[in-house]
Design a protein around this motif. Structure first.
Motif, mmCIF file in Angstrom:
data_model
loop_
_atom_site.group_PDB
_atom_site.id
_atom_site.type_symbol
_atom_site.label_atom_id
_atom_site.label_comp_id
_atom_site.label_asym_id
_atom_site.label_seq_id
_atom_site.Cartn_x
_atom_site.Cartn_y
_atom_site.Cartn_z
ATOM 1 N N TYR A 187 -1.351 -5.360 -11.594
ATOM 2 C CA TYR A 187 -1.849 -5.529 -10.219
ATOM 3 C C TYR A 187 -1.203 -4.414 -9.413
ATOM 4 O O TYR A 187 -0.065 -4.527 -8.977
ATOM 5 N N LYS A 194 -10.064 -1.723 -0.669
ATOM 6 C CA LYS A 194 -10.009 -3.119 -1.105
ATOM 7 C C LYS A 194 -10.177 -4.071 0.082
ATOM 8 O O LYS A 194 -10.026 -3.679 1.237
ATOM 9 N N TRP A 198 -6.464 -8.817 -0.176
ATOM 10 C CA TRP A 198 -5.648 -8.492 -1.362
ATOM 11 C C TRP A 198 -5.309 -6.999 -1.454
ATOM 12 O O TRP A 198 -5.523 -6.355 -2.462
ATOM 13 N N ASN A 389 0.344 -0.065 -0.015
ATOM 14 C CA ASN A 389 0.444 -0.756 -1.299
ATOM 15 C C ASN A 389 1.772 -0.450 -1.985
ATOM 16 O O ASN A 389 2.445 -1.345 -2.524
#
Length: 450
Positions: A187, A194, A198, A389
């Motif tokens: 992940y 995205k 998430w 991220n």
């Protein structure tokens, strides 16, 4: 220069029948003559020859099954063009027109666009000749999973990070990421664009359209002008066009056109943006339906377009924002824009103006923002998503939008200053190409022959 012409001639031999790719290469290389004339180092290191050849070209079949049990086979692509400045970065396009030439032109442009952002990202592009229109969610999911069965081997957060493009939105990214996660057991930030639920970033959906409008405003501010009160022509009705129109309204301008694959909408009093969003983001309906609510608007079917161009550019306006696809604005369109009083063109799409149209804009000395500069906001915000991220953070809308505005200002300043440095003030085509090339080429020299 013989160096440039011989490189292009060789390219046409080794990559035959790729007209869009040749067009993109010629546009960039011909504007590099001023810097190549004064630097033997670039020729000595074969920078041009290395730049026009992708580091890696991946082509594969994509078999999938429709809802009736019929088997279909499409062709998939990922062109990893240049990783000198960072991981390959560029979108995936699902559209029937996709072929090797289209993907290579987009990937080549992406090298320079990404370099202009000042961020650590290289250039790549991909996609498939799959048409998601009219397909069920189940069919699109099965196609995306099959596509990812090959793609997963080549991507990752520090190697190649795809995003969306025409025909690829949050839904398609979700299906592909789910399959990537299943196949790799990881992940991580292997995709951008995205869902916010998430790992996605605020402003990513709006970024390309917003960025093209910010860039336009910076061009006008340079001439002590602004978008306030300007009437604007916009093509397209996807994310780029919708959010370009949204930002135009926020800055006091009025978009009066948009378009889709079936025709052009013209609304003299201003496009009803809420309705366009409803039709395109919700119902996925034709713009022709717009007239049911606004009978005072005009809809021109594609079959009625002028033979030498496109209806969307044939109305009087102050500014134009091509936000649909490549080569959508012809020489005849450009001449009509100038005749009708247009003083600015800011490209939200990739290479939407033909070479002849660009020559018209440069000769008329209007404010012209080429796509690799004006539409770089999308990929810039993708990199901001990568940063969030990697740090496991989520920034506010205002934070990301502020960073986007600064990046677009930096791109404009860089292109403008470089154009002045090389004796052609205001020529942002030359300024953007040379500035981007110099950043990539110098880094390539420092990294050796790889």
């Amino acid at each position: 220069m013989n160096y440039i012409h011989s490189t292009i001639a060789q390219l046409k031999q080794t990559s035959p029948a790729q007209c869009e790719f040749y067009q993109a290469v010629e546009e960039v290389l011909e504007s590099l003559e001023p810097i190549l004339e004064n630097s033997a180092e670039y020729q000595k290191n074969a920078i041009i020859q290395r730049l026009v050849e992708p580091e890696r070209q991946i082509m594969f079949r994509v078999p999938w099954v429709d809802d009736e049990g019929n088997i279909h086979v499409n062709k998939g692509y990922r062109i990893e063009f240049n990783s000198t400045l960072g991981p390959y970065k560029g979108g995936l396009r699902f559209h029937p027109s996709v072929n090797a030439s289209i993907i290579k032109f987009l990937g080549f442009e992406q090298i320079f666009k990404n370099a202009l952002t000042g961020l650590p990202i290289g250039g790549g592009k991909g996609g498939a000749n799959f048409d998601p229109k009219g397909r069920s969610d189940g069919e699109i999911m099965r196609f995306c999973q099959s596509f990812m069965n090959e793609m997963y081997r080549h991507i990752g957060p520090t190697t190649d990070v795809p995003a969306g493009d025409i025909g690829v939105g949050a839904r398609e990214i979700g299906y592909m990421f789910g399959q990537y996660k299943r196949l790799t057991g990881r992940y991580d930030g292997a995709f951008t664009g995205k869902s916010l639920a998430w790992g996605g970033s605020l402003v990513r959906k709006e970024a390309t359209g917003y960025g093209a409008v910010y860039f336009a405003n910076y061009m006008l501010q340079e001439a002590n002008n602004s978008l306030q009160g300007k009437r604007c022509l916009v093509s397209g009705a996807g994310n780029v066009a919708i959010y370009a129109m949204e930002k135009l309204y926020q800055l006091g301008a009025t978009p009066i056109t948009c378009s889709d694959s079936t025709g052009t909408l013209y609304h003299e009093s201003g496009v009803d943006l809420a309705l366009v969003k409803q039709l395109k983001e919700g119902a996925r309906a034709s713009l022709a339906v717009y007239l049911d609510t606004h009978p005072d608007a005009q809809y021109i079917p594609k079959v009625d377009y002028p033979c030498d161009g496109h209806a969307v550019w044939r109305f009087a306006a102050d500014a134009a924002f091509p936000c649909a696809t490549q080569n959508e604005l012809t020489q005849a369109d450009a001449e009509m824009l100038i005749e009708n009083g247009c003083i600015l063109v800011s490209e939200g799409a990739n290479m939407p103006s033909t070479k002849e149209a660009i020559d018209v804009f440069l000769a008329a000395k209007i404010a012209y923002g080429p796509g690799k500069a004006a539409n770089a906001g999308g990929v810039a915000t993708s990199q901001l998503e990568m940063a969030q991220n990697a740090s496991m953070q989520s920034w506010t809308f205002e934070e990301v939008d502020s960073k986007l505005q600064q990046i677009m200002k930096n791109i404009f300043d860089t292109a403008s200053c470089t154009a002045t440095e090389f004796g052609q003030p205001g020529n942002l085509v030359l300024g953007a190409n040379i500035a981007a090339f110099r950043r990539v080429a110098d880094a390539m020299i420092e990294q050796g022959v790889v």
